[in-house]
Design a protein around this motif. Sequence first.
Motif, PDB file in Angstrom:
ATOM      1  N   PRO A 295      -8.146  -0.760  11.996  1.00  0.00           N
ATOM      2  CA  PRO A 295      -8.919  -1.321  13.121  1.00  0.00           C
ATOM      3  C   PRO A 295      -8.557  -2.794  13.297  1.00  0.00           C
ATOM      4  CG  PRO A 295     -10.352  -0.398  11.399  1.00  0.00           C
ATOM      5  CD  PRO A 295      -8.985  -0.416  10.843  1.00  0.00           C
TER       6      PRO A 295
ATOM      7  N   TYR B  15      -5.347  -1.773   0.989  1.00  0.00           N
ATOM      8  CA  TYR B  15      -6.628  -1.115   1.283  1.00  0.00           C
ATOM      9  C   TYR B  15      -6.452   0.408   1.199  1.00  0.00           C
ATOM     10  CZ  TYR B  15     -10.705   0.350   4.018  1.00  0.00           C
ATOM     11  OH  TYR B  15     -11.858   0.970   4.446  1.00  0.00           O
TER      12      TYR B  15
ATOM     13  N   ASN C 175      -2.700 -13.161   6.098  1.00  0.00           N
ATOM     14  CA  ASN C 175      -3.597 -12.432   5.204  1.00  0.00           C
ATOM     15  C   ASN C 175      -4.062 -13.383   4.106  1.00  0.00           C
ATOM     16  OD1 ASN C 175      -4.960 -10.556   3.739  1.00  0.00           O
ATOM     17  ND2 ASN C 175      -3.189  -9.272   3.238  1.00  0.00           N
TER      18      ASN C 175
ATOM     19  N   GLN D 157      -5.368 -12.684   1.319  1.00  0.00           N
ATOM     20  CA  GLN D 157      -4.991 -12.191  -0.021  1.00  0.00           C
ATOM     21  C   GLN D 157      -3.742 -11.348   0.117  1.00  0.00           C
ATOM     22  OE1 GLN D 157      -7.267 -10.345  -3.025  1.00  0.00           O
ATOM     23  NE2 GLN D 157      -6.799 -12.368  -3.849  1.00  0.00           N
ATOM     24  N   SER D 158      -2.651 -12.013   0.438  1.00  0.00           N
ATOM     25  CA  SER D 158      -1.433 -11.250   0.696  1.00  0.00           C
ATOM     26  C   SER D 158      -0.718 -10.935  -0.612  1.00  0.00           C
ATOM     27  CB  SER D 158      -0.527 -12.075   1.613  1.00  0.00           C
ATOM     28  OG  SER D 158       0.681 -11.406   1.770  1.00  0.00           O
ATOM     29  N   SER D 159      -0.304  -9.665  -0.776  1.00  0.00           N
ATOM     30  CA  SER D 159       0.449  -9.293  -1.983  1.00  0.00           C
ATOM     31  C   SER D 159       1.862  -9.830  -1.814  1.00  0.00           C
ATOM     32  CB  SER D 159       0.493  -7.772  -2.114  1.00  0.00           C
ATOM     33  OG  SER D 159      -0.743  -7.239  -1.771  1.00  0.00           O
TER      34      SER D 159
ATOM     35  N   ALA E 192       5.293  -4.869  -0.674  1.00  0.00           N
ATOM     36  CA  ALA E 192       4.894  -6.152  -0.087  1.00  0.00           C
ATOM     37  C   ALA E 192       5.138  -6.089   1.425  1.00  0.00           C
ATOM     38  CB  ALA E 192       5.705  -7.272  -0.708  1.00  0.00           C
ATOM     39  N   GLY E 193       4.535  -7.012   2.146  1.00  0.00           N
ATOM     40  CA  GLY E 193       4.583  -6.964   3.620  1.00  0.00           C
ATOM     41  C   GLY E 193       6.009  -7.068   4.178  1.00  0.00           C
TER      42      GLY E 193
HETATM   43  N1  LIG Z   1      -8.310   0.880   7.708  1.00  0.00           N
HETATM   44  C1  LIG Z   1      -8.969  -0.248   7.429  1.00  0.00           C
HETATM   45  N2  LIG Z   1     -10.299  -0.297   7.623  1.00  0.00           N
HETATM   46  C2  LIG Z   1     -10.984  -1.431   7.357  1.00  0.00           C
HETATM   47  N3  LIG Z   1     -10.423  -2.556   6.908  1.00  0.00           N
HETATM   48  C3  LIG Z   1      -9.102  -2.572   6.681  1.00  0.00           C
HETATM   49  C4  LIG Z   1      -8.310  -1.426   6.949  1.00  0.00           C
HETATM   50  N4  LIG Z   1      -7.035  -1.714   6.631  1.00  0.00           N
HETATM   51  C5  LIG Z   1      -7.035  -2.987   6.202  1.00  0.00           C
HETATM   52  N5  LIG Z   1      -8.263  -3.495   6.235  1.00  0.00           N
HETATM   53  C6  LIG Z   1      -8.626  -4.868   5.864  1.00  0.00           C
HETATM   54  O1  LIG Z   1      -7.579  -5.713   6.284  1.00  0.00           O
HETATM   55  C7  LIG Z   1      -7.326  -6.722   5.333  1.00  0.00           C
HETATM   56  C8  LIG Z   1      -5.849  -6.713   4.938  1.00  0.00           C
HETATM   57  O2  LIG Z   1      -5.561  -5.494   4.337  1.00  0.00           O
HETATM   58  P1  LIG Z   1      -4.594  -5.350   3.076  1.00  0.00           P
HETATM   59  O3  LIG Z   1      -4.764  -6.436   2.104  1.00  0.00           O
HETATM   60  O4  LIG Z   1      -4.749  -3.954   2.599  1.00  0.00           O
HETATM   61  O5  LIG Z   1      -3.197  -5.514   3.793  1.00  0.00           O
HETATM   62  P2  LIG Z   1      -1.780  -5.413   3.144  1.00  0.00           P
HETATM   63  O6  LIG Z   1      -0.961  -4.603   4.070  1.00  0.00           O
HETATM   64  O7  LIG Z   1      -1.867  -4.917   1.759  1.00  0.00           O
HETATM   65  O8  LIG Z   1      -1.276  -6.892   3.194  1.00  0.00           O
HETATM   66  P3  LIG Z   1      -0.234  -7.655   2.233  1.00  0.00           P
HETATM   67  O9  LIG Z   1       1.091  -7.004   2.476  1.00  0.00           O
HETATM   68  O10 LIG Z   1      -0.259  -9.041   2.708  1.00  0.00           O
HETATM   69  O11 LIG Z   1      -0.716  -7.453   0.870  1.00  0.00           O
HETATM   70  C9  LIG Z   1      -8.220  -6.431   4.163  1.00  0.00           C
HETATM   71  O12 LIG Z   1      -9.328  -7.284   4.222  1.00  0.00           O
HETATM   72  C10 LIG Z   1      -8.678  -5.033   4.353  1.00  0.00           C
HETATM   73  O13 LIG Z   1      -9.979  -4.802   3.864  1.00  0.00           O
END
Ligand SMILES: Nc1ncnc2c1ncn2[C@@H]1O[C@H](COP(=O)(O)OP(=O)(O)OP(=O)(O)O)[C@@H](O)[C@H]1O
Length: 989
Positions: A18, A96, A218, A220-222, A276-277
Amino acid sequence: MVNDDDNTSVKVALRIRPQNAREKAQQCRICTSVTPGEPQVTIGSDKSFTFDFVFDQPTAQNTIYEAIAEKLVEGTFDGYNATVLAYGQTGSGKTYTMGTAYDAAGTLPEFDLGIIPRAAQHIFNGIMERKLRAKEQGRVEPIFDISVQFVELYNEDIIDLLSEDRNTQANIKIGENVEKGEIYLKGVHSQTVKSPLDILNVLKNGALNRTTAATNMNQQSSRSHAIFTISMKQQRMAPIDIPTSAENGVSESAPTTPTESELEVLTAKFHFVDLAGSERLKRTGATGDRAKEGISINCGLLALGNVISALGGAQGKVSHVPYRDSKLTRLLQDSLGGNSRTLMIACASPSDVDFVETLNTLNYANRAKNIKNKVVANQDKTSKIVGELRGRIAALEAELNEYKQGKRIIGEDGQETLNDQYHENIFLQSEVNRLRTRVKALQETAEVLRGRNVTLQVELSRLTSAGLIPSGGDENANPMNGDANDHDPIASTIRNYLEEIENLKTQLIEAHATSDELRKQISKMKSQFGVGLISNSSSVFNSPVAAGGGGLVGYSSTTAVIKAAKEEIEREKKKIVEELDDEATTVEDEMNEDEVLDEDETMHDEDEEDSEDEQENDTKERDRICNDLATLQEEISIKEQLVIQLEQSEARLAQVRRDYERKLAELSQRISSTESERDRILADINAKSTNSKATEEKVKVVKEEYERKINTMRKEFSKLQALEREHERMRNQQSRQQNELKKYQHEIQEMKKNKVELMKQLKEENKRVKELERTNAKRLAGMEKESRQKDNRIRMLESRDRQREEFMKRKTEEYNNKLKQQNNGRPANARLRSSNMATQNSVMRNQQNRTVTRNTLNATFNVSQTPNRRGPLRDLINQSKVLTYSPVKAKKRWNAIEKGITRYIVQRQTLDTMTEEMNRQLAERESIRQEIQKLENNFYEVPLPGIEERYVIQEELKSVNEKLRYVEDQIERVQKEFVTVEESGMKLY
Ligand SMILES: Nc1ncnc2c1ncn2[C@@H]1O[C@H](COP(=O)(O)OP(=O)(O)OP(=O)(O)O)[C@@H](O)[C@H]1O
């Protein structure tokens, strides 16, 4: 134990998260739309992609788990490896979805739990269930060992997230078990877990050690790729199939009964990969360490993209997969194209600010769909060997039985042969059985005749005592008595007639007895073996019934033989066709391989000649073998024709037999009616014997009448005899045909032997070809390594070249100027055209500069490029590759490469410029929004502004909103053009 769908494609799922608060605040537009009820997504206005699963924004975590991960977790209980891979730009929801950042303190609601925590729960529930089931069924409970590993790949270093000691990290190595095709990590801590909570604690501790940082996109980016692995070892008692032993030993096709169980050890690994992203460095606004991380991440993902391209390449022909280009691809080697059921979850943002990243993610995922894995259950070797040995014992037991029965013998020359005596013995036995049946029938006939004799004796004595026949042994007075009545024509006629009737009756009784006996034998055999077996068994060919000649059973036995022979031929045909197909495929593969080799060998002339000779010989040899197999096949077809003829003659014979039997029955009916008539007339004559003249008259009439009747019957009888003779002739023919059939079967046996020989030769040939292939593959790998080094140099030169090219800046400036002009009213397409023109012109100008580097590149690029599918430049090089070397061709090739490079650069530059334009417009949209916000605030300010002032604000708001609509239209237009440009040229990877 190979899986049914052992050639499993990598499954791809798309999850669109979303919009987050920032995107909502910015009032970003949604640029993705999912087709309802279809796993299809459209980005922008008309670019669509179809995946195995597509989950739109509101999809809950448990729905995702149940739809895609549950089945994979279940598979681990049967020994199948699995991998779930999350890919996508930063903040798209990878962590997530995977649940990698689990918080064991329980702050995360159940609803938000990702795949890993759910899988942990599922695994332990599964263990409990299986143990309980075994207990209920009175079986030994299975034993499970579950352990986990958690590593991250940060800047091309593998870091054990479960190890406290950071000094040991340097000892981590990637190992490969070539036999199992398995990749494993040496020096990584593996923690045994006993409950789902243990897994979650490990996950939490590891997640805390993971490298994360805040970026523009982000919080908290991985900054690394994380791999969480759950390993399962299972020891269970599995039912085994014991073949039932038949009378003649155990055949391979014998039915099996699951009666016993044995220890089976299954192992499986489940990798959860949170990549990672995948975003471009620029977007995260990273500098310093973050930028270095970004470069490393992109290198890993680029290598992953290359592996995916190589594996999912045209028609699945994979020449070389560059797994060793990065640690990420090496670690995922068995998940991509190896022994694992793999699922890639592409995570994407729905907002138009992430349009380009989302499009890239979709393109990336689209290529992963084509990867095929080979999935095999990881059963321990001992269980496999036990199964194989059991089969072997059954086959040997069957063979031993045949030796015991004397069916097979070892000849003086040490060769195994089928025993003639065995067949002779069976034949004699059948003859004895036939004679025994006949004796029984004759005994029964004698019995009936004896009874009849007694009745006649009683009748005679009755007539004698009644005075109708003179007593005192004057047999001449008896009309039925022979020789003395020769002078009496009536008596002699009647006597002859009676004799004939008696003969026929005897024959009839014998036939009935034989038929009864045979019927009894059939029903006995039926109850012994079942109907199916009788008709199918080839041993019926030699059975007494068949040798007994004539009758239903003889017919069915021959039919069974023909059926068996046909089945045998069908089987042989199938085998040969399969082998020919295999051979054709091998030859085709080799041809293709040869093509590839040919290309490479243009630069190794000496090797080429040797190799070509060898290959020519191989091809000839294989052709010869294929021809032989084809001839064999032809011969078998001829034999098949003969068997069909046999079948037809068999049908004819059956028809004749039926006619014969019917006539016999009719005749017997008529005989009995004539007999009763005769009795009646005799009684009449005897009663009226006082008046001799009248008697003579009557007798004359009766005589004539009977002579006519008897003549007719004689005629019919001779017809019957003719039929019988025909039957006899057919029977002889049938026995001849049966001999022929035997001969054919013997010949087919011989052919089989020949075929075995040919197959052996073929195997040897294949072995040699494989050996050759291996040598060539080694050479190819060497050449490819060389080629990669050259590629790297080319890339370096290209980047230097680009750096030198200041024209980019100029072009961008030009473009921006033009854009400004266009914003003031010029039509969009003209603007794009002029932009492209400007780009083309710049590139033309730039080509002159490039001729300097061209010489350097020319020296670097030589004709020895090996085929690979790594990136568009390499594709171009491969496309323009020619098989033989000549200066003209090399020049042409170079031109094609150069054109391709230019095209690619133009496309990249156009896309980059468009991205910049898009970003600029997005920024403009943002500032317009802020302006709107400000105006709205002013409008509702306390105390409220005056009416005039408010009117002015309202007017301003109107015009700013119009501007916003215009900018949004522009964004949409550029997105559309972006897709068009991207589709028109080469792919980005
Ligand atoms: N389907 C979802 N529903 C609700 N919240 C979401 C959803 N997907 C992601 N989020 C929220 O979006 C934010 C970023 O998500 P997340 O950390 O999983 O991204 P990521 O792809 O792992 O990023 P990065 O590559 O930087 O680690 C988080 O706060 C997460 O809770």
